[in-house]
Design an enzyme around this catalytic site. Structure first.
Site, PDB file in Angstrom:
ATOM      1  N   HIS A  85       9.357 -10.666  -5.882  1.00 46.18           N
ATOM      2  CA  HIS A  85       8.654  -9.209  -5.859  1.00 46.18           C
ATOM      3  C   HIS A  85       9.707  -8.311  -5.371  1.00 46.18           C
ATOM      4  CE1 HIS A  85       4.289 -10.974  -6.809  1.00 46.18           C
ATOM      5  NE2 HIS A  85       5.286 -11.119  -7.751  1.00 46.18           N
ATOM      6  N   ILE A  92      10.172  -2.778  -3.991  1.00 47.63           N
ATOM      7  CA  ILE A  92       9.239  -3.958  -3.744  1.00 47.63           C
ATOM      8  C   ILE A  92       8.186  -3.531  -4.768  1.00 47.63           C
ATOM      9  CG2 ILE A  92       7.561  -5.086  -2.359  1.00 47.63           C
ATOM     10  CD1 ILE A  92       9.048  -3.309  -0.033  1.00 47.63           C
ATOM     11  N   CYS A  93       7.842  -4.659  -5.475  1.00 49.96           N
ATOM     12  CA  CYS A  93       6.728  -4.625  -6.740  1.00 49.96           C
ATOM     13  C   CYS A  93       5.466  -5.246  -5.816  1.00 49.96           C
ATOM     14  CB  CYS A  93       7.120  -5.479  -7.682  1.00 49.96           C
ATOM     15  SG  CYS A  93       5.858  -5.538  -8.965  1.00 49.96           S
ATOM     16  N   ALA A  94       4.606  -4.303  -5.323  1.00 46.31           N
ATOM     17  CA  ALA A  94       3.592  -4.803  -4.701  1.00 46.31           C
ATOM     18  C   ALA A  94       2.345  -3.763  -5.125  1.00 46.31           C
ATOM     19  CB  ALA A  94       3.481  -4.834  -3.079  1.00 46.31           C
ATOM     20  N   PHE A 146       5.680  -0.479 -12.049  1.00 46.94           N
ATOM     21  CA  PHE A 146       5.746  -1.862 -11.976  1.00 46.94           C
ATOM     22  C   PHE A 146       4.562  -2.398 -12.783  1.00 46.94           C
ATOM     23  CE2 PHE A 146       7.981  -0.586  -8.149  1.00 46.94           C
ATOM     24  CZ  PHE A 146       9.138  -1.413  -8.315  1.00 46.94           C
TER      25      PHE A 146
END
Lengths: 153, 307
Positions: A85, A92-94, A146
Protein backbone atom coordinates in the site's frame (compact mmCIF):
# COMPACT_ATOMS: atom_id res chain seq x y z
CA UNK A 1 -13.24 32.97 13.50
CA UNK A 2 -9.72 31.87 14.27
CA UNK A 3 -8.39 28.95 12.29
CA UNK A 4 -9.19 25.67 13.87
CA UNK A 5 -5.98 23.80 12.95
CA UNK A 6 -3.61 25.64 15.34
CA UNK A 7 -5.95 25.06 18.27
CA UNK A 8 -6.16 21.34 17.67
CA UNK A 9 -2.47 20.96 16.75
CA UNK A 10 -1.40 22.81 19.89
CA UNK A 11 -3.20 20.13 21.91
CA UNK A 12 -1.81 17.27 19.85
CA UNK A 13 1.69 18.68 20.17
CA UNK A 14 1.31 18.89 23.91
CA UNK A 15 0.26 15.26 24.09
CA UNK A 16 3.07 14.09 21.82
CA UNK A 17 5.71 15.97 23.80
CA UNK A 18 4.31 15.18 27.24
CA UNK A 19 5.17 11.51 26.99
CA UNK A 20 2.08 10.28 25.21
CA UNK A 21 3.87 9.69 21.93
CA UNK A 22 3.14 6.16 20.66
CA UNK A 23 6.03 3.70 21.13
CA UNK A 24 8.29 3.66 18.09
CA UNK A 25 7.24 7.15 17.04
CA UNK A 26 9.32 10.29 17.50
CA UNK A 27 8.58 13.89 16.69
CA UNK A 28 11.43 15.19 14.51
CA UNK A 29 10.02 18.51 13.39
CA UNK A 30 7.03 20.54 14.57
CA UNK A 31 8.15 24.15 14.28
CA UNK A 32 4.86 25.33 12.77
CA UNK A 33 1.29 24.20 12.22
CA UNK A 34 1.80 23.42 8.56
CA UNK A 35 4.33 20.60 8.38
CA UNK A 36 5.41 18.04 10.94
CA UNK A 37 7.89 15.23 10.54
CA UNK A 38 7.85 12.10 12.66
CA UNK A 39 10.02 9.02 12.60
CA UNK A 40 8.29 5.70 12.70
CA UNK A 41 9.47 2.18 13.33
CA UNK A 42 7.66 -1.07 13.91
CA UNK A 43 8.47 -2.54 17.29
CA UNK A 44 8.59 -6.29 17.77
CA UNK A 45 8.83 -8.94 15.08
CA UNK A 46 7.92 -7.77 11.59
CA UNK A 47 9.25 -7.63 8.06
CA UNK A 48 10.49 -4.12 8.83
CA UNK A 49 12.45 -4.87 11.97
CA UNK A 50 15.31 -2.44 12.47
CA UNK A 51 14.12 -0.05 9.75
CA UNK A 52 13.29 3.56 10.57
CA UNK A 53 10.97 5.54 8.33
CA UNK A 54 9.92 9.17 8.39
CA UNK A 55 6.44 10.55 7.85
CA UNK A 56 5.64 14.05 6.69
CA UNK A 57 2.29 15.49 7.79
CA UNK A 58 0.99 18.57 6.03
CA UNK A 59 -1.98 20.36 7.58
CA UNK A 60 -4.47 22.67 5.94
CA UNK A 61 -6.14 25.41 8.00
CA UNK A 62 -9.26 23.20 7.97
CA UNK A 63 -7.48 20.34 9.78
CA UNK A 64 -8.83 18.23 11.51
CA UNK A 65 -12.01 18.61 9.47
CA UNK A 66 -9.86 18.12 6.39
CA UNK A 67 -7.53 15.12 6.50
CA UNK A 68 -3.79 15.75 6.76
CA UNK A 69 -1.60 14.96 3.79
CA UNK A 70 0.62 12.13 4.98
CA UNK A 71 3.55 10.68 3.03
CA UNK A 72 6.65 8.65 3.78
CA UNK A 73 9.72 10.79 3.21
CA UNK A 74 11.98 9.60 0.40
CA UNK A 75 15.39 11.31 0.45
CA UNK A 76 19.07 10.61 1.16
CA UNK A 77 18.28 9.53 4.67
CA UNK A 78 14.88 7.85 4.50
CA UNK A 79 13.14 5.46 2.13
CA UNK A 80 9.49 4.48 1.87
CA UNK A 81 8.77 1.01 3.27
CA UNK A 82 8.31 -1.68 0.66
CA UNK A 83 4.67 -2.49 1.23
CA UNK A 84 1.69 -3.25 -1.06
CA UNK A 85 0.00 0.00 0.00
CA UNK A 86 3.02 2.27 -0.13
CA UNK A 87 4.29 3.65 -3.44
CA UNK A 88 7.99 4.20 -3.98
CA UNK A 89 7.42 7.98 -4.00
CA UNK A 90 6.15 7.72 -0.43
CA UNK A 91 2.44 8.03 -1.19
CA UNK A 92 0.25 5.83 0.98
CA UNK A 93 -2.98 4.18 0.00
CA UNK A 94 -4.91 4.04 3.27
CA UNK A 95 -8.64 4.67 3.55
CA UNK A 96 -8.31 6.61 6.81
CA UNK A 97 -6.27 9.22 4.93
CA UNK A 98 -9.00 9.43 2.32
CA UNK A 99 -12.72 8.87 2.55
CA UNK A 100 -12.61 7.32 6.01
CA UNK A 101 -10.80 10.24 7.59
CA UNK A 102 -12.61 11.71 10.56
CA UNK A 103 -11.71 14.47 13.02
CA UNK A 104 -11.60 11.81 15.71
CA UNK A 105 -8.28 10.75 14.23
CA UNK A 106 -5.08 12.69 14.71
CA UNK A 107 -1.32 12.51 14.20
CA UNK A 108 -0.81 9.83 16.85
CA UNK A 109 -3.63 7.60 15.64
CA UNK A 110 -2.45 7.87 12.03
CA UNK A 111 1.04 6.78 13.14
CA UNK A 112 -0.39 3.84 15.07
CA UNK A 113 -2.53 2.77 12.12
CA UNK A 114 0.47 2.89 9.79
CA UNK A 115 2.60 0.95 12.27
CA UNK A 116 -0.04 -1.73 12.40
CA UNK A 117 -0.36 -1.74 8.62
CA UNK A 118 3.38 -2.46 8.40
CA UNK A 119 3.41 -4.90 11.31
CA UNK A 120 0.76 -7.11 9.74
CA UNK A 121 2.40 -7.20 6.31
CA UNK A 122 3.21 -10.72 5.03
CA UNK A 123 5.18 -9.87 1.93
CA UNK A 124 7.53 -7.01 1.08
CA UNK A 125 6.37 -5.79 -2.29
CA UNK A 126 5.31 -2.58 -4.00
CA UNK A 127 1.75 -2.00 -5.17
CA UNK A 128 1.21 -3.73 -8.54
CA UNK A 129 0.66 -0.38 -10.28
CA UNK A 130 3.63 1.31 -8.61
CA UNK A 131 5.53 2.37 -11.74
CA UNK A 132 2.49 3.71 -13.52
CA UNK A 133 1.28 5.56 -10.43
CA UNK A 134 4.63 7.11 -9.57
CA UNK A 135 5.07 8.33 -13.17
CA UNK A 136 1.79 10.23 -13.14
CA UNK A 137 1.16 10.90 -9.46
CA UNK A 138 0.18 14.41 -8.37
CA UNK A 139 2.47 16.09 -5.86
CA UNK A 140 -0.08 15.59 -3.11
CA UNK A 141 -1.56 12.13 -2.59
CA UNK A 142 -4.75 13.87 -1.48
CA UNK A 143 -5.35 14.57 -5.15
CA UNK A 144 -5.10 10.86 -6.03
CA UNK A 145 -8.20 8.74 -6.11
CA UNK A 146 -7.05 5.49 -4.58
CA UNK A 147 -9.07 2.36 -4.84
CA UNK A 148 -9.10 0.72 -1.42
CA UNK A 149 -9.44 -2.89 -2.39
CA UNK A 150 -7.77 -4.92 0.28
CA UNK A 151 -7.88 -4.44 4.00
CA UNK A 152 -5.99 -7.60 4.82
CA UNK A 153 -2.42 -6.52 4.10
CA UNK B 1 -31.48 -2.58 4.38
CA UNK B 2 -34.82 -0.85 4.49
CA UNK B 3 -35.55 -1.95 8.00
CA UNK B 4 -33.62 0.98 9.39
CA UNK B 5 -36.22 3.36 8.03
CA UNK B 6 -38.69 2.00 10.56
CA UNK B 7 -36.79 3.79 13.30
CA UNK B 8 -38.97 6.79 12.82
CA UNK B 9 -42.03 5.10 14.19
CA UNK B 10 -43.77 6.17 11.01
CA UNK B 11 -45.83 3.32 9.61
CA UNK B 12 -45.64 4.70 6.10
CA UNK B 13 -44.39 2.39 3.43
CA UNK B 14 -40.76 3.13 2.60
CA UNK B 15 -40.23 2.16 -0.95
CA UNK B 16 -36.83 1.31 -2.33
CA UNK B 17 -37.57 3.89 -4.96
CA UNK B 18 -35.03 6.65 -4.68
CA UNK B 19 -36.92 8.94 -6.96
CA UNK B 20 -34.58 9.35 -9.89
CA UNK B 21 -37.38 9.90 -12.40
CA UNK B 22 -39.30 7.30 -10.48
CA UNK B 23 -36.38 4.84 -10.65
CA UNK B 24 -38.52 2.32 -12.48
CA UNK B 25 -35.85 1.99 -15.13
CA UNK B 26 -34.52 -1.58 -14.93
CA UNK B 27 -30.97 -0.28 -15.29
CA UNK B 28 -31.43 2.05 -12.34
CA UNK B 29 -33.10 -0.69 -10.33
CA UNK B 30 -29.89 -2.69 -10.45
CA UNK B 31 -27.91 0.04 -8.75
CA UNK B 32 -27.40 0.16 -5.01
CA UNK B 33 -28.80 3.07 -3.04
CA UNK B 34 -25.35 4.57 -2.69
CA UNK B 35 -24.78 4.31 -6.43
CA UNK B 36 -28.10 6.02 -7.07
CA UNK B 37 -27.17 8.84 -4.73
CA UNK B 38 -23.89 9.24 -6.50
CA UNK B 39 -25.62 9.25 -9.86
CA UNK B 40 -28.06 11.87 -8.66
CA UNK B 41 -25.17 13.97 -7.37
CA UNK B 42 -23.41 13.69 -10.69
CA UNK B 43 -26.57 14.68 -12.46
CA UNK B 44 -26.93 17.75 -10.26
CA UNK B 45 -23.33 18.70 -10.91
CA UNK B 46 -23.58 18.19 -14.65
CA UNK B 47 -26.73 20.20 -14.95
CA UNK B 48 -25.08 23.02 -13.06
CA UNK B 49 -27.67 22.81 -10.30
CA UNK B 50 -24.97 22.08 -7.83
CA UNK B 51 -21.70 23.92 -7.81
CA UNK B 52 -18.89 24.56 -5.44
CA UNK B 53 -19.84 28.23 -5.48
CA UNK B 54 -23.25 27.72 -3.98
CA UNK B 55 -23.56 28.99 -0.43
CA UNK B 56 -23.59 26.34 2.27
CA UNK B 57 -27.03 27.63 3.25
CA UNK B 58 -29.06 30.04 1.13
CA UNK B 59 -31.44 32.87 1.92
CA UNK B 60 -35.11 31.94 2.04
CA UNK B 61 -36.23 31.29 -1.50
CA UNK B 62 -39.81 31.16 -2.73
CA UNK B 63 -41.18 27.76 -3.68
CA UNK B 64 -41.23 28.86 -7.32
CA UNK B 65 -37.47 28.35 -7.37
CA UNK B 66 -37.99 24.74 -6.42
CA UNK B 67 -40.82 24.34 -8.87
CA UNK B 68 -38.62 25.68 -11.65
CA UNK B 69 -36.28 22.72 -11.25
CA UNK B 70 -39.05 20.29 -12.09
CA UNK B 71 -40.09 21.66 -15.42
CA UNK B 72 -41.62 18.72 -17.28
CA UNK B 73 -42.19 16.64 -14.15
CA UNK B 74 -45.82 17.43 -13.33
CA UNK B 75 -46.00 14.98 -10.42
CA UNK B 76 -43.21 16.82 -8.63
CA UNK B 77 -44.65 20.22 -9.45
CA UNK B 78 -48.03 19.18 -8.01
CA UNK B 79 -46.38 17.94 -4.86
CA UNK B 80 -44.42 21.17 -4.44
CA UNK B 81 -47.72 23.03 -4.82
CA UNK B 82 -49.21 20.73 -2.21
CA UNK B 83 -46.40 21.62 0.21
CA UNK B 84 -47.03 25.29 -0.43
CA UNK B 85 -50.75 24.82 0.21
CA UNK B 86 -49.80 23.33 3.59
CA UNK B 87 -48.09 26.56 4.54
CA UNK B 88 -44.50 25.88 3.46
CA UNK B 89 -43.84 29.07 1.54
CA UNK B 90 -40.07 29.14 1.44
CA UNK B 91 -37.11 26.86 1.10
CA UNK B 92 -33.49 27.35 2.17
CA UNK B 93 -31.17 25.47 -0.13
CA UNK B 94 -28.13 23.80 1.33
CA UNK B 95 -25.08 22.98 -0.73
CA UNK B 96 -24.72 19.34 -1.62
CA UNK B 97 -21.20 18.98 -2.92
CA UNK B 98 -20.65 15.56 -1.40
CA UNK B 99 -17.82 16.87 0.78
CA UNK B 100 -19.85 18.86 3.23
CA UNK B 101 -22.43 17.61 5.63
CA UNK B 102 -25.31 19.33 4.10
CA UNK B 103 -27.85 17.23 5.81
CA UNK B 104 -26.54 17.88 9.26
CA UNK B 105 -25.94 21.49 8.37
CA UNK B 106 -29.59 21.78 7.47
CA UNK B 107 -30.59 20.39 10.83
CA UNK B 108 -28.14 22.58 12.73
CA UNK B 109 -29.13 25.76 10.97
CA UNK B 110 -32.84 25.12 11.21
CA UNK B 111 -32.43 24.23 14.87
CA UNK B 112 -30.63 27.43 15.81
CA UNK B 113 -33.11 29.43 13.77
CA UNK B 114 -35.98 27.83 15.72
CA UNK B 115 -34.36 28.86 18.98
CA UNK B 116 -33.77 32.36 17.62
CA UNK B 117 -37.46 32.70 16.70
CA UNK B 118 -38.87 31.15 19.86
CA UNK B 119 -41.58 33.15 21.64
CA UNK B 120 -39.57 33.06 24.86
CA UNK B 121 -36.05 33.41 23.53
CA UNK B 122 -34.33 33.40 26.89
CA UNK B 123 -36.03 30.16 27.86
CA UNK B 124 -35.33 28.53 24.50
CA UNK B 125 -31.66 29.51 24.63
CA UNK B 126 -31.27 28.31 28.22
CA UNK B 127 -32.94 25.05 27.30
CA UNK B 128 -30.83 24.58 24.16
CA UNK B 129 -27.62 25.36 26.06
CA UNK B 130 -28.44 22.93 28.84
CA UNK B 131 -29.31 20.22 26.31
CA UNK B 132 -26.04 20.92 24.54
CA UNK B 133 -24.05 20.85 27.74
CA UNK B 134 -25.65 17.53 28.63
CA UNK B 135 -24.22 16.08 25.40
CA UNK B 136 -20.65 16.42 26.68
CA UNK B 137 -20.80 13.42 29.06
CA UNK B 138 -22.31 11.41 26.21
CA UNK B 139 -19.29 12.15 24.03
CA UNK B 140 -16.94 11.33 26.83
CA UNK B 141 -18.76 8.06 27.54
CA UNK B 142 -18.42 7.15 23.87
CA UNK B 143 -14.66 7.30 24.37
CA UNK B 144 -13.88 10.50 22.48
CA UNK B 145 -11.03 12.53 23.90
CA UNK B 146 -12.03 16.09 24.87
CA UNK B 147 -9.34 17.32 22.45
CA UNK B 148 -11.37 15.82 19.63
CA UNK B 149 -14.66 17.58 20.32
CA UNK B 150 -14.17 20.61 22.58
CA UNK B 151 -13.26 23.13 19.87
CA UNK B 152 -16.24 22.11 17.76
CA UNK B 153 -18.54 22.16 20.79
CA UNK B 154 -17.41 25.66 21.62
CA UNK B 155 -18.29 26.93 18.13
CA UNK B 156 -21.81 25.52 18.36
CA UNK B 157 -22.31 26.69 21.93
CA UNK B 158 -21.19 30.23 21.20
CA UNK B 159 -23.55 30.55 18.23
CA UNK B 160 -26.52 29.63 20.45
CA UNK B 161 -25.28 31.79 23.29
CA UNK B 162 -24.92 34.76 20.97
CA UNK B 163 -28.70 34.78 20.56
CA UNK B 164 -28.98 36.46 23.98
CA UNK B 165 -25.41 37.44 24.85
CA UNK B 166 -23.60 39.81 22.48
CA UNK B 167 -20.46 38.39 20.91
CA UNK B 168 -17.36 39.58 22.77
CA UNK B 169 -15.50 40.58 19.62
CA UNK B 170 -18.27 42.25 17.63
CA UNK B 171 -20.64 43.32 20.41
CA UNK B 172 -23.49 41.97 18.33
CA UNK B 173 -26.25 39.56 19.15
CA UNK B 174 -27.24 36.88 16.72
CA UNK B 175 -29.69 38.10 14.12
CA UNK B 176 -31.10 36.06 11.26
CA UNK B 177 -28.50 37.70 8.99
CA UNK B 178 -25.59 36.98 11.31
CA UNK B 179 -26.81 33.40 11.70
CA UNK B 180 -26.87 32.95 7.95
CA UNK B 181 -23.42 34.51 7.70
CA UNK B 182 -22.09 32.16 10.36
CA UNK B 183 -23.41 29.13 8.54
CA UNK B 184 -22.11 30.33 5.20
CA UNK B 185 -18.63 30.54 6.62
CA UNK B 186 -17.18 27.06 6.02
CA UNK B 187 -15.08 26.81 9.14
CA UNK B 188 -17.87 27.62 11.61
CA UNK B 189 -20.43 25.70 9.61
CA UNK B 190 -18.26 22.61 9.27
CA UNK B 191 -17.20 22.77 12.92
CA UNK B 192 -20.82 22.56 14.00
CA UNK B 193 -21.43 19.76 11.55
CA UNK B 194 -18.46 17.82 12.94
CA UNK B 195 -19.78 18.27 16.46
CA UNK B 196 -23.16 16.94 15.40
CA UNK B 197 -21.55 13.95 13.70
CA UNK B 198 -19.64 13.11 16.87
CA UNK B 199 -22.79 13.58 18.91
CA UNK B 200 -24.74 11.30 16.58
CA UNK B 201 -22.05 8.68 16.89
CA UNK B 202 -21.98 8.99 20.68
CA UNK B 203 -25.75 8.64 20.87
CA UNK B 204 -25.70 5.46 18.75
CA UNK B 205 -22.84 4.04 20.81
CA UNK B 206 -24.58 4.90 24.11
CA UNK B 207 -27.88 3.32 23.14
CA UNK B 208 -26.34 0.46 21.21
CA UNK B 209 -29.30 -1.86 21.85
CA UNK B 210 -31.71 0.60 20.27
CA UNK B 211 -29.74 0.91 17.08
CA UNK B 212 -27.68 -2.22 16.53
CA UNK B 213 -30.43 -4.07 14.65
CA UNK B 214 -30.67 -1.25 12.15
CA UNK B 215 -27.06 -0.74 11.13
CA UNK B 216 -26.42 -1.79 7.57
CA UNK B 217 -23.67 -1.02 5.11
CA UNK B 218 -25.20 1.51 2.69
CA UNK B 219 -23.62 -0.15 -0.35
CA UNK B 220 -23.83 -3.85 0.40
CA UNK B 221 -26.80 -3.95 2.78
CA UNK B 222 -24.76 -6.21 5.09
CA UNK B 223 -25.34 -5.78 8.84
CA UNK B 224 -22.58 -3.84 10.57
CA UNK B 225 -21.23 -3.55 14.11
CA UNK B 226 -21.86 -0.33 16.02
CA UNK B 227 -18.26 0.80 16.17
CA UNK B 228 -17.52 0.06 12.54
CA UNK B 229 -20.74 1.77 11.44
CA UNK B 230 -20.05 4.86 13.53
CA UNK B 231 -16.46 5.19 12.40
CA UNK B 232 -17.18 4.70 8.72
CA UNK B 233 -20.61 6.23 8.23
CA UNK B 234 -21.18 8.70 11.04
CA UNK B 235 -17.85 10.24 12.02
CA UNK B 236 -16.19 10.14 8.62
CA UNK B 237 -16.34 13.38 6.65
CA UNK B 238 -18.84 13.66 3.84
CA UNK B 239 -20.73 10.45 4.54
CA UNK B 240 -24.46 10.55 4.07
CA UNK B 241 -26.74 10.21 7.06
CA UNK B 242 -29.75 7.91 6.94
CA UNK B 243 -32.66 7.34 9.28
CA UNK B 244 -30.49 5.84 12.00
CA UNK B 245 -28.30 8.93 12.16
CA UNK B 246 -31.22 11.35 11.97
CA UNK B 247 -33.06 9.50 14.74
CA UNK B 248 -29.98 9.55 16.96
CA UNK B 249 -29.17 13.21 16.39
CA UNK B 250 -32.78 14.33 16.88
CA UNK B 251 -32.84 12.39 20.12
CA UNK B 252 -29.54 13.79 21.39
CA UNK B 253 -30.59 17.37 20.65
CA UNK B 254 -34.14 16.74 21.89
CA UNK B 255 -35.48 18.21 18.70
CA UNK B 256 -38.48 17.20 16.61
CA UNK B 257 -37.67 16.70 12.96
CA UNK B 258 -40.17 16.32 10.14
CA UNK B 259 -38.90 15.32 6.76
CA UNK B 260 -40.89 15.80 3.58
CA UNK B 261 -39.88 13.17 1.05
CA UNK B 262 -39.98 14.60 -2.43
CA UNK B 263 -38.48 11.54 -4.05
CA UNK B 264 -41.18 10.05 -6.19
CA UNK B 265 -42.54 7.66 -3.60
CA UNK B 266 -46.24 7.04 -3.12
CA UNK B 267 -49.07 8.19 -5.33
CA UNK B 268 -51.25 11.28 -5.51
CA UNK B 269 -50.21 14.85 -4.93
CA UNK B 270 -49.52 14.67 -1.20
CA UNK B 271 -45.93 14.61 0.03
CA UNK B 272 -45.09 11.96 2.56
CA UNK B 273 -43.67 13.18 5.86
CA UNK B 274 -41.59 11.14 8.25
CA UNK B 275 -41.54 12.36 11.86
CA UNK B 276 -38.72 12.07 14.34
CA UNK B 277 -40.46 12.99 17.57
CA UNK B 278 -38.66 14.27 20.63
CA UNK B 279 -39.52 16.93 23.13
CA UNK B 280 -38.71 20.60 22.70
CA UNK B 281 -39.41 23.27 25.25
CA UNK B 282 -40.20 26.83 24.42
CA UNK B 283 -39.96 26.59 20.66
CA UNK B 284 -42.60 28.16 18.51
CA UNK B 285 -45.10 26.04 16.64
CA UNK B 286 -45.48 26.73 12.94
CA UNK B 287 -48.78 27.02 11.10
CA UNK B 288 -49.12 23.25 10.93
CA UNK B 289 -49.11 23.19 14.72
CA UNK B 290 -45.70 21.57 14.89
CA UNK B 291 -42.58 22.87 16.54
CA UNK B 292 -40.44 20.60 14.43
CA UNK B 293 -37.50 21.42 12.23
CA UNK B 294 -38.81 20.67 8.74
CA UNK B 295 -36.47 19.40 6.06
CA UNK B 296 -37.15 18.63 2.43
CA UNK B 297 -35.55 15.44 1.19
CA UNK B 298 -34.67 14.75 -2.38
CA UNK B 299 -32.45 11.78 -3.19
CA UNK B 300 -29.13 12.34 -1.49
CA UNK B 301 -29.94 15.88 -0.47
CA UNK B 302 -31.65 17.90 2.25
CA UNK B 303 -32.94 21.47 2.23
CA UNK B 304 -34.91 23.38 4.85
CA UNK B 305 -38.63 24.10 4.50
CA UNK B 306 -40.03 27.14 6.23
CA UNK B 307 -43.46 28.62 6.59
Amino acid sequence: MAAIAPRRLTKELKELTMGECPAGVQLLQSADFETWVLSLEVLGESLYKGEVFALRFRFEPQYPIASPEVTFIVDDKFKAPIHPHVYSNGHICASILGHEWSPVLGVASVCITLQSMLASCKKRERPPDNDRYVRTAPASPKKSRFHYDDDTV
Amino acid sequence: MESNTQRSGEPAEQSQDTGLSGAKDPELAKLSRAQLLELNQKFLEETGLETRERALISQRLPMTVLRGEYDGAPTFVRRIDWLESKGYKTVRRSRGDGDCFYRCTSIAFAYVEKVLNAPDVALAVASALSTLEATLPLLKAAGFEPMVYEDFYEVFRSVIEQIVTPDAATGERLTPDILLEAFQEPQASNSIVVYLRLLTSAQIRAAEDDYSAFLFHPDTGEPMGVREFCESFVEAIGREADHVQITALARALKVNVRIAYLDGRGSGDAVEFVEFQNRIDGLESDSSGSNAVVLLYRPGHYDILET
